[in-house]
Design an enzyme around this catalytic site. Structure first.
Site, PDB file in Angstrom:
ATOM      1  N   HIS A   1      -2.901 -65.509 153.573  1.00  0.00           N
ATOM      2  CA  HIS A   1      -1.697 -65.437 152.747  1.00  0.00           C
ATOM      3  C   HIS A   1      -0.553 -64.700 153.434  1.00  0.00           C
ATOM      4  O   HIS A   1       0.468 -64.433 152.810  1.00  0.00           O
ATOM      5  CB  HIS A   1      -2.015 -64.759 151.418  1.00  0.00           C
TER       6      HIS A   1
ATOM      7  N   ARG B   1      -9.630 -61.819 157.913  1.00  0.00           N
ATOM      8  CA  ARG B   1      -9.750 -62.854 156.889  1.00  0.00           C
ATOM      9  C   ARG B   1      -8.923 -64.038 157.397  1.00  0.00           C
ATOM     10  O   ARG B   1      -7.691 -64.000 157.411  1.00  0.00           O
ATOM     11  CB  ARG B   1      -9.227 -62.359 155.537  1.00  0.00           C
TER      12      ARG B   1
ATOM     13  N   ASP C   1     -12.671 -65.349 170.339  1.00  0.00           N
ATOM     14  CA  ASP C   1     -12.295 -65.188 171.748  1.00  0.00           C
ATOM     15  C   ASP C   1     -11.227 -64.110 171.904  1.00  0.00           C
ATOM     16  O   ASP C   1     -11.142 -63.453 172.950  1.00  0.00           O
ATOM     17  CB  ASP C   1     -11.778 -66.512 172.325  1.00  0.00           C
TER      18      ASP C   1
ATOM     19  N   GLU D   1     -15.240 -67.886 145.770  1.00  0.00           N
ATOM     20  CA  GLU D   1     -14.011 -67.738 144.991  1.00  0.00           C
ATOM     21  C   GLU D   1     -13.916 -68.692 143.813  1.00  0.00           C
ATOM     22  O   GLU D   1     -12.849 -68.818 143.204  1.00  0.00           O
ATOM     23  CB  GLU D   1     -12.805 -67.916 145.914  1.00  0.00           C
TER      24      GLU D   1
ATOM     25  N   ASP E   1      -8.731 -65.612 143.218  1.00  0.00           N
ATOM     26  CA  ASP E   1      -8.957 -67.059 143.130  1.00  0.00           C
ATOM     27  C   ASP E   1     -10.003 -67.391 142.083  1.00  0.00           C
ATOM     28  O   ASP E   1      -9.929 -68.438 141.426  1.00  0.00           O
ATOM     29  CB  ASP E   1      -9.380 -67.609 144.492  1.00  0.00           C
TER      30      ASP E   1
END
Length: 263
Positions: free
Chosen positions: A44, A71, A85, A149, A175
């Site tokens: 977000h 996240r 990576d 969620e 959510d």
């Protein structure tokens, strides 16, 4: 060693916060506070791979005990590969609803034979090729958290948990409340009942479970319920709350509270 992974697996109670400012300077400052983890939000917040590396460096430069918990923006093989990576050791993958989606996340995050992660020898995570034990460490130290969620995800947790390679789960109250018809109201009794159901399922399966709360009272409640890792609000909400508190004090105004948090 990944201190966050070992701590949640050992049953410790960890406290963190959400990083919504996308600022490496703010992240560096927040790493001095004493949180166990800082959630580096890319779902977000407009944070790309290079931004994430800068924020990660800022956190690790100031604290050996505060873990950057990435996240990601989605359950995507390229996003997972680039985060790993780039040096991420703890990932949180949003919106996992089925065993098939969980399998995709695991395959993207682990090298063969455990998964299908693409291999490159020369990157930040391998010490630019200098760590001969990198592949083994990438398996042993990776912390992979899947976000539940929706009610469907919580109903499917037993099947999802059968996928090997999952470290733990995170119940997303925002959510979840939206999916249950109560958007913006995770304190609704029906949502809280579903959260409790998800937590109890994680406890039955022996998996660590996390959540986020907007204020200390809610975080204390979640910790008392048995959540292993809980995020308190966010860097942005801390900043705004303090600014509004100071401004209201000067003007002699009353603060507006929503859910116990200053807005």
């Amino acid at each position: 060693m990944n201190p966050f992974k070992h701590a949640v697996l050992s049953g410790q109670r960890l406290l963190g916060t959400w990083m919504m400012t996308s600022s490496d300077t703010v992240a560096e400052a927040m790493a001095t506070v004493g949180f166990d983890f800082l959630v580096l939000d890319q779902e977000h917040v407009a944070v790309d791979t290079l931004d994430a590396i800068r924020i990660d460096r800022a956190i690790r430069s100031i604290s050996a005990t505060t873990t950057p918990l990435y996240r990601l923006a989605g359950n995507d093989v390229v996003l997972i590969k680039r985060a790993l990576d780039g040096g991420a050791t703890s990932l949180m993958i949003p919106f996992i609803n089925t065993p098939e989606e969980a399998q995709k996340a695991v395959e993207s995050a682990y090298y063969p034979p455990y998964g299908k992660r693409g291999f490159a020898a020369m990157h930040r995570a391998s010490g630019w090729g200098g760590n001969a034990q990198f592949v083994q460490e990438a398996r042993d130290e990776l912390c992979l958290i899947l976000q539940l969620e929706t009610p469907e995800a919580i109903a499917s947790i037993d099947a999802i948990n059968e996928v090997d390679g999952i470290t733990g789960f995170f119940i997303g109250p925002g959510d979840l409340s939206s999916a249950m018809g109560h958007p913006g109201n995770p304190s609704h009794p029906e949502v809280q009942a579903m959260i409790k159901r998800g937590l109890e399922a994680c406890q039955r399966l022996g998996k660590p479970c996390g959540i986020v709360g907007g204020n200390p009272d809610l975080v204390n409640k979640y910790q008392q319920m048995g959540f292993n890792f809980v995020a308190l609000a966010s860097d942005m909400s801390f900043m705004l709350a303090r600014a509004k508190e100071q401004l209201a004090a000067i003007r002699g105004e009353n603060l507006t509270l929503r859910g116990g948090e200053v807005y």
